[in-house]
Design a protein around this motif. Structure first.
Motif, PDB file in Angstrom:
ATOM      1  N   GLN A  96     -20.976  31.756   7.162  1.00 40.10           N
ATOM      2  CA  GLN A  96     -21.518  30.621   7.919  1.00 40.10           C
ATOM      3  C   GLN A  96     -22.855  30.987   8.561  1.00 40.10           C
ATOM      4  O   GLN A  96     -23.784  30.178   8.576  1.00 40.10           O
ATOM      5  CB  GLN A  96     -20.514  30.152   8.965  1.00 40.10           C
ATOM      6  N   GLU A 150     -25.410  30.932   5.786  1.00 38.66           N
ATOM      7  CA  GLU A 150     -25.763  29.561   5.405  1.00 38.66           C
ATOM      8  C   GLU A 150     -26.729  28.938   6.412  1.00 38.66           C
ATOM      9  O   GLU A 150     -27.663  28.228   6.026  1.00 38.66           O
ATOM     10  CB  GLU A 150     -24.510  28.692   5.290  1.00 38.66           C
ATOM     11  N   ARG A 151     -26.510  29.189   7.711  1.00 40.84           N
ATOM     12  CA  ARG A 151     -27.354  28.610   8.767  1.00 40.84           C
ATOM     13  C   ARG A 151     -28.700  29.309   8.904  1.00 40.84           C
ATOM     14  O   ARG A 151     -29.719  28.656   9.076  1.00 40.84           O
ATOM     15  CB  ARG A 151     -26.634  28.678  10.121  1.00 40.84           C
ATOM     16  N   ARG A 173     -29.972  31.375   4.559  1.00 39.80           N
ATOM     17  CA  ARG A 173     -30.137  30.349   3.520  1.00 39.80           C
ATOM     18  C   ARG A 173     -30.399  30.942   2.130  1.00 39.80           C
ATOM     19  O   ARG A 173     -31.440  30.672   1.516  1.00 39.80           O
ATOM     20  CB  ARG A 173     -31.217  29.364   3.909  1.00 39.80           C
ATOM     21  N   ILE A 186     -22.097  29.155  -2.691  1.00 42.76           N
ATOM     22  CA  ILE A 186     -21.235  30.048  -1.922  1.00 42.76           C
ATOM     23  C   ILE A 186     -19.821  29.495  -2.001  1.00 42.76           C
ATOM     24  O   ILE A 186     -19.587  28.328  -1.679  1.00 42.76           O
ATOM     25  CB  ILE A 186     -21.702  30.152  -0.460  1.00 42.76           C
TER      26      ILE A 186
END
Length: 132
Positions: A21, A24-25, A28, A33
């Motif tokens: 997470q 992803e934030r 990037r 995923i």
């Protein structure tokens, strides 16, 4: 041939999920995923045993990198400063040290921030798991 690369991680592990997470934030990475529990492992060319053992980066051509090398590949795909860090992690001497650090973290992931006791249990023995 698949596009884009795929990052496969342990979706049952709170530390792994928190790490993904964050990636992803903030990082990037340019990839799909997916937790190994929902991945087409056969289609990706990896075994369940390997997916349970380490994070995996699978290229569109099917080459598989695991552990610290998978992390380096994800960082490289993100570009910018993250790619510089990924390149550093890919250097031979650093790669060796990163592998050792990755193994220590993986073995102790239940003790890491965001980790839970379930992270220490082998995937095939976690509650609610259907045996193979």
């Amino acid at each position: 041939m698949r596009t884009p690369p795929v990052l496969v991680y342990d979706g049952d592990c709170a530390f792994c999920t928190s790490s993904v997470q964050f990636a992803e934030r903030r990082v990037r990475p340019r990839c799909e995923i997916v937790p190994w529990q929902f991945a087409d492992l056969d289609g990706l060319g990896v075994t369940r045993r390997r997916a349970e053992h380490e994070v995996l980066w699978v290229t569109p051509r099917g080459r598989v990198y695991g552990g610290a090398r998978a992390v380096a590949k994800a960082l490289l795909s993100a570009g910018g400063a993250w790619a510089v860090l990924g390149a550093v992690l890919s250097l031979p001497v650093v790669r060796w040290a990163a592998h050792g650090a990755y193994r220590i973290i993986a073995v102790n992931r239940h003790r890491m921030p965001g980790g839970t006791p379930a992270c220490a249990i082998p995937a095939n023995r976690r509650p609610g798991r259907v045996p193979d």
